[in-house]
Design an enzyme around this catalytic site. Structure first.
Site, PDB file in Angstrom:
ATOM      1  N   GLU A   1     -12.141   3.291   5.018  1.00 22.12           N
ATOM      2  CA  GLU A   1     -10.926   3.394   6.180  1.00 22.12           C
ATOM      3  C   GLU A   1     -11.005   4.922   6.530  1.00 22.12           C
ATOM      4  OE1 GLU A   1      -6.459   1.899   7.105  1.00 22.12           O
ATOM      5  OE2 GLU A   1      -7.179   2.478   5.010  1.00 22.12           O
TER       6      GLU A   1
ATOM      7  N   GLU B   1       0.877  -1.219  -0.206  1.00 16.72           N
ATOM      8  CA  GLU B   1      -0.006   0.029  -0.008  1.00 16.72           C
ATOM      9  C   GLU B   1       0.690   1.010   0.098  1.00 16.72           C
ATOM     10  OE1 GLU B   1      -3.500   1.996   2.663  1.00 16.72           O
ATOM     11  OE2 GLU B   1      -2.288   0.482   3.445  1.00 16.72           O
TER      12      GLU B   1
END
Length: 270
Positions: A240, A143
């Site tokens: 998120e 990520e």
């Protein structure tokens, strides 16, 4: 059609962690994700998933001492043995929980270590992790994260992630594409997605500024959702974000998105 998921680390955090599963299900979510399972017995987590009819779609590899500010150890040349033990632990949890994706946070680059050494360490660790996870049918993700939120974080851009994936040479390594981090780093949300779509296995969202729910900032999420749908993205979109007030009060955006687009799965990450 993209499927939304909520992040249990970020959402419903007004209650103890194991109680968040029930709140997620009550809110209509059918799938969850969260940062780390390692502080809990896998049997307790599995029970929370099963009793609430939830699927777990993601958690992270162990990332060092989180409370002390560590954000991953995969680039640290003096922590290779710890990284490998973490891979084994992550596999144990993922197989127990039926989780088929694990994210690897690169970590913060230590001062005084060359980029060549950091990259070589990262590549070697990813090569091993991707191979071990593939034996269990689990995908490995990396990520890119912006350096405003985590100064010094090693992996910052999707282009860098794609380059590392090419060097690792595994067909079991993918990108976790966080729209909030991409917006803060480079923008070009849809153009970047289209360029790297074949390598993107998971998406996460939050608005900017503030990292709150969609509709609170500058990202045109209705356009983004339609563009992802048109591109044929069929994975999860993890929610998120930090609710501006409470999770429940901030879910209006989701009701609008799902009623307009028919999505029925929401993801939660802890």
């Amino acid at each position: 059609m993209p499927k939304f998921a909520a992040n249990l680390t970020m959402l419903f955090n007004e209650v103890p962690f194991l109680d968040r599963f029930a709140l997620a299900a009550k809110a209509g979510f059918t799938a969850v994700e969260y940062l780390f399972p390692y502080d809990f017995d896998a049997r307790a987590l599995k029970a929370a998933l099963e009793v609430n009819g939830l699927t777990q779609v993601l958690h992270n590899l162990p990332a060092g001492d989180w409370a002390a500010g560590e954000r991953g150890i995969a680039v640290l040349p003096d922590r290779i043995d710890e990284f490998r033990r973490g891979v084994a632990s992550a596999i144990d949890y993922a197989t127990a929980l039926g989780c088929t994706q694990i994210n690897c946070l690169s970590g913060i680059a230590p001062v005084g270590v060359s980029d060549a050494v950091l990259r070589a360490t990262f590549v070697a660790n990813l090569r091993l992790a991707a191979s071990e996870l593939s034996k269990h049918g689990i995908r490995l993700l990396i990520e890119p994260i912006n350096r405003f939120d985590i100064p010094g974080f090693y992996l910052n851009t999707v282009e860098q992630a794609a380059s590392i994936i090419a060097e690792v040479g595994s067909d079991n390594l993918f990108i976790q594409y966080d729209l909030y981090h991409q917006q803060r780093t480079e923008g070009e949300l849809i153009g970047t997605f289209r360029k790297h779509q074949a390598q993107i296995a998971h998406i996460q969202l939050a608005d900017n500024p503030g990292r709150n729910e969609p509709g609170t900032g500058e990202i045109n999420y209705p356009f983004v959702f339609e563009a992802l749908d048109a591109a044929g993205y069929d994975g999860f979109i993890g929610c998120e974000y930090k609710p501006r007030t409470t999770t429940s009060e901030g879910l209006g955006w989701l009701a609008s998105a799902t009623s307009a687009r028919g999505a029925d799965i929401i993801r939660i990450r802890s």
